[in-house]
Every structure is written in C-alpha cells, then in structure tokens.
Design a protein around this motif. Structure first.
Motif, PDB file in Angstrom:
ATOM      1  N   PRO A   8      32.507  25.308  20.461  1.00 16.67           N
ATOM      2  CA  PRO A   8      32.004  24.234  21.332  1.00 16.67           C
ATOM      3  C   PRO A   8      30.499  24.109  21.296  1.00 16.67           C
ATOM      4  O   PRO A   8      29.791  25.005  20.843  1.00 16.67           O
ATOM      5  CB  PRO A   8      32.476  24.678  22.721  1.00 16.67           C
ATOM      6  N   SER A  10      26.798  23.635  23.260  1.00 21.09           N
ATOM      7  CA  SER A  10      26.192  24.120  24.495  1.00 21.09           C
ATOM      8  C   SER A  10      26.105  22.990  25.507  1.00 21.09           C
ATOM      9  O   SER A  10      25.895  21.840  25.155  1.00 21.09           O
ATOM     10  CB  SER A  10      24.787  24.644  24.205  1.00 21.09           C
ATOM     11  N   THR A  11      26.253  23.343  26.786  1.00 27.26           N
ATOM     12  CA  THR A  11      26.040  22.355  27.846  1.00 27.26           C
ATOM     13  C   THR A  11      24.703  22.571  28.531  1.00 27.26           C
ATOM     14  O   THR A  11      24.381  21.903  29.494  1.00 27.26           O
ATOM     15  CB  THR A  11      27.140  22.443  28.916  1.00 27.26           C
ATOM     16  N   THR A 108      26.174  22.135  35.067  1.00 26.19           N
ATOM     17  CA  THR A 108      27.460  22.845  34.982  1.00 26.19           C
ATOM     18  C   THR A 108      28.122  23.064  36.336  1.00 26.19           C
ATOM     19  O   THR A 108      29.220  23.615  36.390  1.00 26.19           O
ATOM     20  CB  THR A 108      27.275  24.209  34.290  1.00 26.19           C
ATOM     21  N   THR A 502      31.867  27.098  26.963  1.00 22.76           N
ATOM     22  CA  THR A 502      30.526  26.631  26.606  1.00 22.76           C
ATOM     23  C   THR A 502      29.632  27.844  26.447  1.00 22.76           C
ATOM     24  O   THR A 502      30.075  28.991  26.627  1.00 22.76           O
ATOM     25  CB  THR A 502      29.959  25.667  27.674  1.00 22.76           C
ATOM     26  N   TRP A 503      28.398  27.622  26.098  1.00 18.28           N
ATOM     27  CA  TRP A 503      27.444  28.724  25.932  1.00 18.28           C
ATOM     28  C   TRP A 503      26.053  28.225  26.295  1.00 18.28           C
ATOM     29  O   TRP A 503      25.801  27.022  26.369  1.00 18.28           O
ATOM     30  CB  TRP A 503      27.462  29.263  24.495  1.00 18.28           C
ATOM     31  N   SER A 504      25.143  29.161  26.527  1.00 17.62           N
ATOM     32  CA  SER A 504      23.785  28.808  26.916  1.00 17.62           C
ATOM     33  C   SER A 504      22.795  29.803  26.324  1.00 17.62           C
ATOM     34  O   SER A 504      22.880  31.006  26.588  1.00 17.62           O
ATOM     35  CB  SER A 504      23.654  28.791  28.446  1.00 17.62           C
TER      36      SER A 504
END
Length: 615
Positions: A8, A10-11, A108, A502-504
């Motif tokens: 996915p 990143s948000t 988020t 997701t990831w950050s």
C-alpha cells in the motif's frame, strides 16, 4: 499478486509532499533498601542527592535564561533551572521534544479515534539510563508520575539473522519475562529455532573468536580512564576488536550487526572507547550486580519502553509541568545569530527578526543547527568551539507499518542482525496493551511495527540502492523486504505484506528536490572526544546543551542530552553565584572490584606499557 504489487501507499503524506501493582513493582520496592545500601558498598564516598526545588533567594547574579532549542537537552535544562528559581524562556523553531517526539500521522483519525501514532523512531530506555527516568519521576501525572505510569519493562527479545540457516528466536529478557510469557517462548518451534541458530552461530563464529571478543570487552572494563581517553578513544571499534583476519560471521554479526543494533554506530568509524564503555554499561546493568541500576536478569527492567506514544506519555505532560512552574515557550523562533562583544554574548537574534537579551544563553540544539552559528567572532572568543565543525552526524530514523493483524510474538524488541540497512523493530500493541482498532485510525489497524533504519548508505536487496537514493515508497518496500527475509527465515511467515494497512516514514525525511534529513544524529567517531564541547564555554554567559556535549553516558542518546541539560544547569549555577543545589549527575556505575586492576593499568599506561590483556 506479488507482495510488491499489493504494497500500500503511505497515508502520511510525509516525504513526497511534505496501573495496579505487579510482581515487578513489588520486587523493585523490596529492593529499595538494597539500592541505598549498595551505593555505599559500590562507592563508599559517593553521594548522589536528588534534585529538589530551590526558591528564589534574591542572591546571585542574573536569573534570566534564554534556552534555544526545545529538545531533550533544552527541556532538561529548563526543568532543572526553573526548579532553582531561574526565569527560563525556551525558543523552539519547530517541535518540542526534538528527536524524542512522536507525532500524529496526518489524515488517519476517524470515528472518534485518535490519529495513528508516528515516531521519529521507537524509544529505548536501557537500565543504564538514569537521568531520563529520574526526571520522568519528577513529572507529575495525577497522583502519580510519568515514570511510574508509563515506563515499563520489555520482557523478551527476538533475534533474527539476514542469512539462510538462521531461524528467528525469541528469548526472555528476565526470569519474570520467562514466567509471564512462557506459552509464547517455550514452544517447540522456538526451542528448535534457538537450537538451530545457536549451533550455526557456534559453527560460523569459532569459540576462540567468541572468547577473544569477550576478552576485548574485559580490556575496556579493566582499563584506566587515562588509557580509555588516550588510546582507545583514537581507535575504531573494528580496530580494537581486531576484526581483520577473523571469520566473516565475527565481522558481520559480533562486530558489525551487534554494534549497529545496540548503539546505532558504525564499527569501522565509531570510537572504541565509546562503544566499549556503553557495551560495558549495558552488560553490567543486565547482570544485576550494580544496585544503582535497579535491574537484573531476575527482576527485569534491563530494557524499558514507554507504554504510549512518546508525546502522550512523556513530552506533553513534561511541557505542561514546565509551563505550570513558569517556563515560557516561544514557538516558531529559531536562533539565527549570537552577537559577541568584549568576550560576552550581548544578544541573540532569532529567525523571526527579534533580538533576545538575557543574563545567560543556552545553545541546546543539534550540531547541524549549531555549526552555522559558530561565527569567527564566537570562535575567537572561545577557540575550542572550532572543534564542533569536526564532529560528524549520520541518519537514523523510523518507519511505522500499521497492520491489520496483531503480532503473535511476546512483547519485545526485534534485532534483524545483518540486514543491509541495520534494522531493529518493536511491535507496539502488545506492550502498550491497547486495542489499536478501537483507539487509533479508522478501525482497521490492530498493531504497529515500528522499525528504526540505522544504515542509509548501503545497497538494499530490492532496488540495489542505498536508502539515500530511494524514493519514499522504495524505502518502505525495501525495509519491509529486508525485515521479512530475516523474520520469515524460520519457515513461519511472521510478516505478510497483505497485513499492511498503511505506513508512515519519519516526516523529517523530505525530497525537495533531493532527499534530506532534518534530524540527523551525532556519531562518536574515533578521536571525536577532543572536539566535543563542554556544557560551559570560555564565553562566561554562553552554555551548550545536546548529546554532543561531553558527558558520562558518552553516546548520542536521550540520556546524554538530558545529562547535558543538567551540566548546563550546574554551570549556570556556578556562573550566577547561585546558592542553589547542583542538579544530580549520575555516573556509569562500574564494579568496584575492578578498581585494583584499573590502578595497575594506570601505572602501566603512565609507564608507556600496553594493557596487560592487550594481546
């Protein structure tokens, strides 16, 4: 569909756009008397007072302090100074907490939940850290304090290797950890993995090399201070442990990966004194033989973390407490220039155009922000400051993967030894004891795997590029691929790309247009001690805080920065001729039984002879 295809986005919008009583509590309480008695046993003439509030007395010269930088050293200095009756103003251009802060992942939060928690990197508080926990204990939180409410023991560790034949193994961090998590640790699979990995490690690293590596740490332990500074400081760790000519596994794991995992340093350039001393402190604290550390392999607390996002658990309550004591915070204002006349600071110009005048000035900022301020006039007033230009920094930041499946591992750190980017990690939901899906995000996230990236200049396994040459998406995919290869080596698929919601990536990493890092970390290279400043300078009203300041912990850490803030306080107390009590400074405790051996080495060093074990 391949893992890469379903990975996915990143948000975060980061770079591209940019309670109750536990058995451990009871044991710790019952050990209090032993700790107090042990101080006299270990160091019979030592007195370690606690810092208490000192009211304004009206005596002394000057009470106004301007602190430039609201990171760990700036907040620590503000805390100690305001307790002693000084009037403190902290000027911070960006975020309070500095590299220790956490942040909300933008966009988020939904359904009444909090935003997903992002970090610069997961927090780690080994038991040899004393200044930070002691200050946490002085930050009130209801009827308790930050330390008692939010600093918890990590009860296991998972070791994985980036090489075939090694299976990831989970080991207890203490006897209590084994008792508490026996169902997850004492399993047939984990025991088999431990045996396979242990046997392979012994084969790959000959016992003679293992013994030699231990003997090198004994050299550090029995070296006098003069030899540590005069000889070992000027060697790299790689040179000191004499890795050249040893087995590949000795070089890769004992020397390279272990150093990167424990202290985030490069063994080929890091000071042997720094790495040796911090390694000695970690092992001594874990042994339980030093009562001042209040830890051991039986009672635990060797490895500690926060049980909430750093800002929620620590930074926000800290700032609130400092405000209540009278500390003033001026945000969005960085230090642009220090004016010097007749050997003193006459004013500080801010990035906002304002000039600040104060009795005492504290530059509590990282070296990349401090170096541009070292004007010829400043260095002329104190030539020793020129050495700061020779100090080096490196990158170490974090990335968080938010997962739809909760970890099945017991709470603990993950060391992925030998991974090209020197990865270490921590699942956050288990130790936080929180239902992620109810508290954070949009309800889909059940856990968070927080990973620190310590190596940014070696090629990865997916794209063949170092992290500094990758895009944000490439970094996220590469880190996951490296961690998966190590963690899944035992046959069980612990990490699955399909679980990633997701990831950050740390928002300090930006691409505008090329990659940059707003929060680099100073590294203690061989010979760098001579160039590091003291908290006091030859300019009588200028002081320096930060993890680059000479300190007992002697490593770029929250602990070292906090200690430097205390050293700044004591220097200002002396300069102001204040009657206030000095802020407490803790040593790195070492076994008193080694003192006679250190004296023998002192005599040999002064006679020009090598250490008796240096063979």
């Amino acid at each position: 569909m391949s893992d890469d295809q379903q990975f996915p986005a990143s948000t975060s919008g980061g770079g591209a756009a940019r309670e109750g009583f536990s058995r451990r509590t009871v044991l710790r309480g019952s050990a209090a008397a032993a700790v107090l008695a042990g101080t006299a046993t270990a160091l019979p003439h030592a007195h370690v007072p606690s810092a208490g509030a000192v009211p304004r007395s009206g005596r002394g010269r000057g009470r106004d302090v301007a602190v430039f930088g609201g990171g760990m050293s700036g907040l620590a200095a503000a805390h100690e100074l305001v307790e002693r009756g000084f009037a403190v103003t902290v000027y911070e251009p960006a975020y309070l907490g500095g590299k220790a802060r956490s942040h909300d992942v933008p966009g988020t939060a939904s359904g009444g939940r909090l935003a997903l928690p992002g970090e610069h990197g997961f927090r780690f508080f080994p038991s040899c850290y004393q200044h930070v926990p002691e200050m946490m204990e002085r930050i009130p939180l209801g009827r308790s304090n930050v330390r008692d409410q939010h600093l918890i023991s990590v009860e296991s560790a998972t070791i994985a290797f980036d090489e075939s034949g090694y299976a990831p193994t989970t080991a207890p961090a203490s006897l209590l950890g084994l008792v508490d998590h026996a169902p997850e640790i004492v399993t047939l699979e984990n025991l088999r993995n431990a045996m396979m990995t242990g046997l392979k490690f012994v084969v790959d690293v000959p016992l003679t090399e293992l013994a030699y590596f231990v003997s090198r740490e004994l050299v550090i332990a029995t070296s006098c201070t003069e030899r540590r500074i005069g000889q070992w400081e000027n060697q790299s760790w790689m040179q000191f442990v004499k890795a050249k000519g040893k087995s590949r596994a000795y070089q890769r794991y004992l020397v390279g990966a272990l150093t990167r995992a424990l202290v985030a340093a490069k063994p080929d350039s890091a000071s042997a004194r720094t790495i040796g001393q911090i390694g000695l402190a970690l092992t001594t604290a874990a042994s339980g033989l030093i009562p001042q550390y209040q830890s051991g392999l039986v009672i635990g607390d060797v490895d500690r973390i926060l049980n909430r996002p750093t800002n929620h658990a620590w930074i926000d309550p800290w700032v609130a407490h400092l405000r209540s004591r009278g500390v003033r915070f001026v945000m969005g204002a960085g230090l642009a220039q220090l004016d010097v006349a007749r050997g003193r600071i006459t004013g500080a110009r801010l990035t906002t155009g304002t000039t600040v005048e104060s009795d005492w000035y504290v530059a509590a900022m990282p070296i990349d922000r401090l170096k541009p301020l070292l004007s010829p006039q400043l260095v002329s007033a104190d030539p020793t400051l020129a050495g700061i230009h020779r100090l080096q920094d490196d990158w170490m930041v974090g990335i968080q993967y938010f997962l739809s499946r909760r970890s099945e591992l017991p709470p603990g750190h993950i060391a992925a030894l030998g991974t090209p980017w020197a990865l270490t990690g921590l699942y956050q939901a288990p130790p936080w004891k929180v239902d992620f899906s109810r508290k954070y995000g949009d309800g889909r996230v059940k856990d968070c795997l927080s990973i620190d990236i310590s190596e940014w200049e070696k090629p990865g396994i997916l794209y063949g590029k170092p992290a500094k040459q990758c895009t944000e998406q490439e970094i996220a995919r590469e880190v996951w691929a490296q961690m998966s290869r190590a963690m899944n080596a035992g046959g069980r698929k612990i990490l699955r790309s399909a679980d990633i919601v997701t990831w950050s990536l740390d928002p300090g990493i930006t691409w505008s247009p090329t990659i940059a890092n707003a929060t680099p970390l100073m590294v203690n290279t061989a010979g760098s001690y001579a160039h590091r400043p003291n908290a006091h300078t030859k300019i009588p009203n200028l002081f320096i805080g930060g993890d680059h300041v000479r300190s007992n912990i002697d490593l770029a850490t929250m602990e070292g920065a906090n200690e430097s803030g205390r050293r700044v306080t004591n220097a200002i107390i002396a300069a102001a001729d204040s009657p206030a009590q000095d802020a407490t400074l803790f040593p790195l405790w070492e076994l008193p039984m080694l003192d006679p051996l250190k004296q023998i080495d002192r005599d040999r060093y002064r006679a020009g002879l090598p250490h008796i074990l240096d063979v």
